[in-house]
Design an enzyme around this catalytic site. Sequence first.
Site, PDB file in Angstrom:
ATOM      1  N   GLU A 200     -26.489  -9.378  -1.246  1.00 17.25           N
ATOM      2  CA  GLU A 200     -27.947  -9.548  -1.130  1.00 17.25           C
ATOM      3  C   GLU A 200     -28.274 -10.094   0.243  1.00 17.25           C
ATOM      4  OE1 GLU A 200     -29.273 -12.219  -4.194  1.00 17.25           O
ATOM      5  OE2 GLU A 200     -29.032 -10.746  -5.794  1.00 17.25           O
ATOM      6  N   LYS A 237     -28.136 -29.622 -11.152  1.00 21.57           N
ATOM      7  CA  LYS A 237     -29.524 -30.066 -11.035  1.00 21.57           C
ATOM      8  C   LYS A 237     -29.608 -31.564 -11.269  1.00 21.57           C
ATOM      9  CE  LYS A 237     -30.993 -25.564 -12.613  1.00 21.57           C
ATOM     10  NZ  LYS A 237     -31.230 -24.748 -13.801  1.00 21.57           N
ATOM     11  N   ASN A 290     -30.292 -16.822 -17.702  1.00 24.20           N
ATOM     12  CA  ASN A 290     -29.446 -17.669 -18.540  1.00 24.20           C
ATOM     13  C   ASN A 290     -29.789 -17.397 -19.992  1.00 24.20           C
ATOM     14  OD1 ASN A 290     -28.289 -18.940 -16.265  1.00 24.20           O
ATOM     15  ND2 ASN A 290     -30.089 -20.242 -16.103  1.00 24.20           N
ATOM     16  N   ARG A 292     -29.398 -18.851 -22.788  1.00 22.36           N
ATOM     17  CA  ARG A 292     -29.236 -20.043 -23.638  1.00 22.36           C
ATOM     18  C   ARG A 292     -30.442 -20.942 -23.419  1.00 22.36           C
ATOM     19  NH1 ARG A 292     -26.661 -21.214 -18.719  1.00 22.36           N
ATOM     20  NH2 ARG A 292     -27.573 -23.089 -17.825  1.00 22.36           N
TER      21      ARG A 292
HETATM   22  C1  MV4 Z   1     -29.179 -16.886  -3.311  1.00 20.86           C
HETATM   23  C2  MV4 Z   1     -29.581 -17.752  -2.281  1.00 20.86           C
HETATM   24  C3  MV4 Z   1     -30.161 -17.209  -1.163  1.00 20.86           C
HETATM   25  N1  MV4 Z   1     -30.303 -15.875  -1.063  1.00 20.86           N
HETATM   26  N2  MV4 Z   1     -29.347 -15.561  -3.166  1.00 20.86           N
HETATM   27  C4  MV4 Z   1     -27.160 -20.233  -6.085  1.00 20.86           C
HETATM   28  C5  MV4 Z   1     -26.837 -20.158  -7.517  1.00 20.86           C
HETATM   29  C6  MV4 Z   1     -26.838 -18.734  -7.877  1.00 20.86           C
HETATM   30  N3  MV4 Z   1     -27.621 -18.581  -9.050  1.00 20.86           N
HETATM   31  C7  MV4 Z   1     -27.445 -18.014  -6.729  1.00 20.86           C
HETATM   32  N4  MV4 Z   1     -27.738 -18.991  -5.728  1.00 20.86           N
HETATM   33  C8  MV4 Z   1     -28.366 -18.656  -4.583  1.00 20.86           C
HETATM   34  N5  MV4 Z   1     -28.604 -17.335  -4.427  1.00 20.86           N
HETATM   35  C9  MV4 Z   1     -29.887 -15.073  -2.058  1.00 20.86           C
HETATM   36  N6  MV4 Z   1     -30.026 -13.763  -1.921  1.00 20.86           N
HETATM   37  C10 MV4 Z   1     -29.393 -19.127  -2.452  1.00 20.86           C
HETATM   38  C11 MV4 Z   1     -28.764 -19.586  -3.594  1.00 20.86           C
HETATM   39  C12 MV4 Z   1     -28.563 -21.004  -3.649  1.00 20.86           C
HETATM   40  C13 MV4 Z   1     -29.270 -21.799  -4.552  1.00 20.86           C
HETATM   41  C14 MV4 Z   1     -30.167 -21.255  -5.459  1.00 20.86           C
HETATM   42  C15 MV4 Z   1     -30.832 -22.041  -6.350  1.00 20.86           C
HETATM   43  C16 MV4 Z   1     -30.638 -23.402  -6.339  1.00 20.86           C
HETATM   44  C17 MV4 Z   1     -29.757 -23.978  -5.466  1.00 20.86           C
HETATM   45  C18 MV4 Z   1     -29.069 -23.190  -4.561  1.00 20.86           C
HETATM   46  C19 MV4 Z   1     -28.188 -23.781  -3.669  1.00 20.86           C
HETATM   47  C20 MV4 Z   1     -27.499 -22.994  -2.787  1.00 20.86           C
HETATM   48  C21 MV4 Z   1     -27.680 -21.616  -2.795  1.00 20.86           C
END
Ligand code: MV4
Length: 450
Positions: A200, A237, A290, A292
């Site tokens: 992505e 979190k 998620n 759940r």
């Molecule tokens: C991302 C992103 C930036 N760009 N995808 C972190 C958990 C997983 N669910 C996907 N995540 C992320 N995906 C794109 N294309 C940044 C994160 C991310 C993040 C997302 C939500 C909450 C905290 C985070 C911490 C670091 C990276």
Amino acid sequence: MFDKILIANRGEVALRVMRAARELGVKTVAVYSTEDKDTYPVQYADEAVCIGPAPSGQSYLNVANIITAAKNTGAQAIHPGYGFLAENADFARACVEEGLVFIGPSAECIERMGDKASARETMMACGVPTVPGSDGICESVEDARQFAEQVGYPVLIKATAGGGGKGMREVHAPEDLESQYKAACTEAGAAFGNAGVYLEKLVLRPRHVEIQVLADDFGNNVALCERDCSIQRRHQKLLEEAPSPALDDETRRAMGVAAVKAMRAVDYRNAGTIEFLLDESGSFYFMEMNTRVQVEHPVTEMITDTDIIKEQIRIAAGEPMSCADRAPFFPNGHAIEMRINAEDPEHNFRPCPGTITKFDLPGGPGIRVETYIKQGSKISPFYDSLVAKLICHGQDRQEAVERAKRALDEFVIEGIATTIPFHKRVLENEVFLAGDATTDFIETQMGDLL
Ligand code: MV4
């Protein structure tokens, strides 16, 4: 309605589910490891069955023992709580095969959403916005390079079996693509037994905003407003709030519509959460679903006047959800949840299990505490370090913050280090107070927070 259900979990979530069941007139069966024998949820349940020794692999993840416990006690359904078996499709299937109702979505939905590339493809097909990137697994470096060039650097390589931040690699320049791609595949293969990765465009300084959804057998699909979970540390979190300070009503409505579209696309049943990334321009993109109920569900309950766990049990029993006629949901006030963990923020949040010698709870208007702890309880080193969730509700964000500060001052925990002092600092932080926290909040504000 069921006569009796088994709760395949421990700690505060086990107690939370038992309380909901009791309000519905449903008897409860606790399962416990030898380590948890003397905990409050085990005493609270109508019946309790020991399912093994302390290590969760031999107890809370022991599918055979849990199903045997349900059959021996005459429970008709199993609620998995969160963690442990909640997103295990094999467990959901095993329940059904044994004639037990799994209180959650179908095994097929769990599988479809558990594979992140397949979830992404499902969302692209049904018109839910996704981050620009690959249209499935990147089978080769050349494949990855083609998508990276299409969307532009920086990009993020994600493990399809990952989720929750496990197995991600950022790529900021074309010359790093090959090594990062290979590293991601190797890491994913070793960690999940599945080396598949997808790509992505990297969203810079995003916020994590998620929508709670409920769906029943009668065609009711509701989006219960959103939660902002941007305040995380290494994908754990720490503080969540609802509604998100970053959404206007138009975006809120659009996100809710997207969440319902996603649910209908997979014929989803029961409770779930659609996670979105919100970028700096206010655009949102599907991240993960998620399958759940989540730790932070109470903030949604507070602002929508719902009981999500009771709705889960009703839906699983084949009844209509009781809140469908109140949709669409717009927030009633504001709620903030703080996770009080047995961790020392001054020492890199290292876990501090031990005996709690003093435990004085806060109270008064707008305060809710979710915990299984009593004075003299022990936080076990075998399980997660959550001691309590403090949820504060107010008419608006400012009142919720003021109540949260007041409640943290009333909350006395002695015998172990906790995250209470850290939360007090967050509630004084300028970026947080302005409602501007993004997912790098803790990293960038750590100086101010200690
Ligand atoms: C991302 C992103 C930036 N760009 N995808 C972190 C958990 C997983 N669910 C996907 N995540 C992320 N995906 C794109 N294309 C940044 C994160 C991310 C993040 C997302 C939500 C909450 C905290 C985070 C911490 C670091 C990276």
